[in-house]
Design an enzyme around this catalytic site. Structure first.
Site, PDB file in Angstrom:
ATOM      1  N   GLU A  10     -15.566  -1.932 -54.892  1.00 35.42           N
ATOM      2  CA  GLU A  10     -16.016  -0.694 -54.244  1.00 35.42           C
ATOM      3  C   GLU A  10     -16.701   0.188 -55.278  1.00 35.42           C
ATOM      4  O   GLU A  10     -16.260   0.248 -56.438  1.00 35.42           O
ATOM      5  CB  GLU A  10     -14.810   0.033 -53.634  1.00 35.42           C
ATOM      6  CG  GLU A  10     -15.034   1.451 -53.194  1.00 35.42           C
ATOM      7  CD  GLU A  10     -16.070   1.568 -52.099  1.00 35.42           C
ATOM      8  OE1 GLU A  10     -16.936   2.446 -52.212  1.00 35.42           O
ATOM      9  OE2 GLU A  10     -16.015   0.785 -51.126  1.00 35.42           O
ATOM     10  N   CYS A  40     -21.854  12.917 -26.578  1.00 31.91           N
ATOM     11  CA  CYS A  40     -21.321  11.722 -25.909  1.00 31.91           C
ATOM     12  C   CYS A  40     -22.320  11.256 -24.864  1.00 31.91           C
ATOM     13  O   CYS A  40     -22.272  11.670 -23.699  1.00 31.91           O
ATOM     14  CB  CYS A  40     -19.971  12.021 -25.280  1.00 31.91           C
ATOM     15  SG  CYS A  40     -18.672  12.395 -26.468  1.00 31.91           S
ATOM     16  N   ASN A  57     -17.702  -5.363 -45.324  1.00 32.12           N
ATOM     17  CA  ASN A  57     -17.688  -4.253 -44.364  1.00 32.12           C
ATOM     18  C   ASN A  57     -18.693  -3.209 -44.858  1.00 32.12           C
ATOM     19  O   ASN A  57     -18.313  -2.133 -45.312  1.00 32.12           O
ATOM     20  CB  ASN A  57     -16.278  -3.656 -44.259  1.00 32.12           C
ATOM     21  CG  ASN A  57     -16.202  -2.550 -43.228  1.00 32.12           C
ATOM     22  OD1 ASN A  57     -16.924  -2.543 -42.245  1.00 32.12           O
ATOM     23  ND2 ASN A  57     -15.321  -1.593 -43.461  1.00 32.12           N
ATOM     24  N   GLN A  65     -11.810   4.279 -40.594  1.00 31.26           N
ATOM     25  CA  GLN A  65     -12.338   4.224 -39.234  1.00 31.26           C
ATOM     26  C   GLN A  65     -11.803   5.394 -38.408  1.00 31.26           C
ATOM     27  O   GLN A  65     -10.638   5.764 -38.503  1.00 31.26           O
ATOM     28  CB  GLN A  65     -11.940   2.903 -38.572  1.00 31.26           C
ATOM     29  CG  GLN A  65     -12.492   1.668 -39.242  1.00 31.26           C
ATOM     30  CD  GLN A  65     -13.969   1.439 -38.963  1.00 31.26           C
ATOM     31  OE1 GLN A  65     -14.631   2.231 -38.294  1.00 31.26           O
ATOM     32  NE2 GLN A  65     -14.507   0.341 -39.489  1.00 31.26           N
ATOM     33  N   CYS A 113     -15.810  16.029 -19.129  1.00 29.51           N
ATOM     34  CA  CYS A 113     -15.890  17.000 -20.218  1.00 29.51           C
ATOM     35  C   CYS A 113     -16.629  18.242 -19.733  1.00 29.51           C
ATOM     36  O   CYS A 113     -17.796  18.156 -19.302  1.00 29.51           O
ATOM     37  CB  CYS A 113     -16.605  16.394 -21.416  1.00 29.51           C
ATOM     38  SG  CYS A 113     -16.896  17.570 -22.762  1.00 29.51           S
ATOM     39  N   CYS A 158     -22.866  20.512 -25.007  1.00 24.37           N
ATOM     40  CA  CYS A 158     -22.793  19.417 -25.983  1.00 24.37           C
ATOM     41  C   CYS A 158     -23.173  18.127 -25.283  1.00 24.37           C
ATOM     42  O   CYS A 158     -22.622  17.806 -24.224  1.00 24.37           O
ATOM     43  CB  CYS A 158     -21.380  19.309 -26.561  1.00 24.37           C
ATOM     44  SG  CYS A 158     -21.167  17.907 -27.700  1.00 24.37           S
ATOM     45  N   CYS A 179     -12.600  20.067 -27.246  1.00 25.07           N
ATOM     46  CA  CYS A 179     -13.197  18.747 -27.047  1.00 25.07           C
ATOM     47  C   CYS A 179     -12.112  17.714 -26.800  1.00 25.07           C
ATOM     48  O   CYS A 179     -11.092  17.677 -27.497  1.00 25.07           O
ATOM     49  CB  CYS A 179     -14.020  18.365 -28.270  1.00 25.07           C
ATOM     50  SG  CYS A 179     -14.649  16.672 -28.248  1.00 25.07           S
ATOM     51  N   CYS A 196     -20.893  -2.054 -38.217  1.00 24.14           N
ATOM     52  CA  CYS A 196     -21.019  -0.959 -37.263  1.00 24.14           C
ATOM     53  C   CYS A 196     -22.438  -0.841 -36.726  1.00 24.14           C
ATOM     54  O   CYS A 196     -22.757   0.131 -36.024  1.00 24.14           O
ATOM     55  CB  CYS A 196     -20.595   0.366 -37.909  1.00 24.14           C
ATOM     56  SG  CYS A 196     -21.636   0.856 -39.315  1.00 24.14           S
TER      57      CYS A 196
END
Length: 375
Positions: A262, A14, A307, A212, A3, A11, A88, A334
Site C-alpha cells: 500500500e 440518489c 482492489n 467500504q 426520500c 437533493c 437523510c 468499483c
C-alpha cells in the site's frame, strides 16, 4: 425507499431513488455481465449480494455551509448555498444520531462555515465514521491553523456532546478547491484509530483510511474472497492496494503467508497494528509501504488480490500480472469500465467466477469481484 429531500428536489444524489430495489439490483447484475462478456467464455455469476436499501452508509461526508451559529450539514445547491441533509435516510442509525449533537456544538462555537462563492469562512466539511461497536471517528475540515486551536480547546464539549467519539481530528485544507481534505491532519484525542470489528477480522481505521461505505456488504465481499482462497488453499498471497488490510486479514490462515502492499504509510501502520490485534504477525502477515504498480516481489505468489481505485490497475501492473506465474487472481473493482479494460489487457487470465456486491443502493455504482485462473 422514499426520500423527502429527493421528492422536494433539494437533493438528487440518489439517481435511482423511487426505482424498486429489486430492479436496481437486477439492472446492475445485467450491466456487470454485459461489461465482462468479452472476458472469456464459461464465467459463472453468483447471485448478487445485497443489504438494506436504506440506512446502510457507515460514513458521512457533510459539506458545512450556512452561517456562524446556524450551520447546515449536507450538500451545496447549484448556487453554492448549503442544503441541510441531517435527516437523510442513507445513513446507519448509529451514524445519523451524531448529526444533531455535532450541529449543536458547531453552532455554539460560532465557527464560520466556509462560503464557497465568496471564498471566505473556516469550517468546510464534517466527516463522521460509525463502527459496528457504536463508536465514531469525527473529522473537522477547516481552512486555517487558528481553527485547529479553537477545536482543540472545544474537545471537551465535542466529547461531552458525543461520548461515542473515539477519535476526533482536525484536517487543514487552506486552498479553495473541490477536494474533501488537505494534507495536514491533527489528532486531538488519545486514540488515533477507530476499531471496525467485523465477523472475519478486526480492522483499525485511521483518519485517512479507506473502508467500504457499506459495512454489511463489505463483510460479504471479504468473506467471498476468503472463501475463494480457502477453496484454492494457496500458501502465498499478495494483496495489492491493501489499505488497512481488509482482504489480507480475512485471507490469513495457518500455513499461508500474506503480504500487503500500500502506498499510504499511515494505512500500512494501521494494517500492521490490526494484524497484531488479530493475533497475527510476521511471517504469517506482513504489510509494506510501496507502489502496487512498481514495488512488486520477484517470486510470484500463488494468489494475487487487487482492489484498485476507480482508474484500475494500469498498463504496468496488468503487464506484470499477465506475464507472471501466479495461478489465481481475485480482482475487486468499483468501476466496470476499468475492470473490463484490465481483464482485456491480461489474456493469460481466464475469469471463472464473479459476483456483484451492491455497496451503493439508490445509485448506479456497484462493486464487482472476479476470480480468475491462469489459462
Amino acid at each position: 425507499m422514499q426520500c423527502d429531500y429527493f421528492d422536494a428536489g433539494r437533493c438528487r444524489s440518489c439517481t435511482l431513488m423511487g426505482s424498486p430495489y429489486r430492479d436496481q439490483v437486477a439492472d446492475k447484475a445485467t450491466r456487470a455481465a454485459a461489461a465482462l462478456a468479452g472476458a472469456g467464455p464459461g464465467l459463472r455469476w453468483l447471485d448478487p449480494v445485497t443489504g438494506p436499501e436504506a440506512h446502510f452508509r457507515n460514513k458521512a461526508k457533510l459539506v458545512v455551509a450556512g452561517r456562524a451559529g446556524a450551520p447546515t450539514f449536507g450538500i451545496l445547491d447549484p448556487g453554492g448555498r448549503g442544503v441541510d441533509l441531517r435527516r437523510c435516510g442513507l445513513y446507519e442509525p448509529g451514524l445519523a444520531v451524531t448529526f444533531d449533537p455535532l450541529h449543536r456544538v458547531v453552532s455554539a462555537l460560532g465557527i464560520e462555515p466556509y462560503d464557497v462563492p465568496a471564498r471566505r469562512g473556516e469550517l468546510k466539511h464534517l466527516i463522521v465514521t460509525h463502527s459496528p461497536d457504536g463508536e465514531h471517528l469525527v473529522r473537522f475540515v477547516v481552512r486555517s491553523p487558528e481553527a485547529v486551536a479553537l477545536l482543540r480547546a472545544a474537545l471537551p464539549e465535542v466529547t461531552a456532546a458525543l461520548p461515542s467519539a473515539r477519535v476526533v481530528t482536525v484536517n487543514v485544507l487552506p486552498e479553495h478547491k473541490a477536494v474533501l481534505e488537505g494534507d495536514t491532519e491533527v489528532v486531538l484525542t488519545d486514540d488515533t484509530h477507530l476499531t471496525m470489528r467485523l465477523p472475519g477480522a478486526t480492522l483499525l481505521l485511521g483518519p485517512r483510511s479507506f473502508f467500504q461505505t457499506n459495512t454489511r456488504v463489505a463483510t460479504a465481499l471479504y468473506a467471498q474472497a476468503a472463501a475463494w482462497a480457502d477453496h484454492l488453499s494457496p500458501t502465498t498471497v499478495l494483496d495489492l492496494y491493501c489499505g488497512v488490510g481488509g482482504f489480507a486479514l480475512h485471507l490469513a490462515a495457518p500455513g499461508r503467508r500474506v503480504v500487503g502492499v500500500e502506498t499510504s504509510a499511515e494505512a500500512v501502520g494501521a494494517a500492521t497494528a490490526g494484524a497484531q490485534l488479530n493475533g497475527l504477525g510476521s511471517p504469517e502477515v506482513e504489510f509494506t509501504t510501496g507502489d502496487a504498480t512498481q514495488d512488486l516481489p520477484g517470486a510470484a505468489p500463488e494468489l494475487v488480490v487487487v482492489n484498485p481505485p476507480r482508474r484500475g490497475l494500469g498498463a504496468d501492473l496488468t503487464a506484470w500480472l499477465d506475464a507472471g506465474d501466479s495461478r489465481h487472481l481475485v480482482y475487486s473493482s468499483c468501476h466496470l469500465g476499468s475492470l473490463a479494460r484490465d481483464l482485456g489487457a491480461m489474456p493469460s487470465w481466464r475469469p471463472v467466477e464473479a459476483r456483484v456486491f451492491d455497496m451503493f443502493p439508490q445509485t448506479t455504482h456497484l462493486e464487482t469481484a472476479v476470480l480468475l485462473e491462469r489459462r
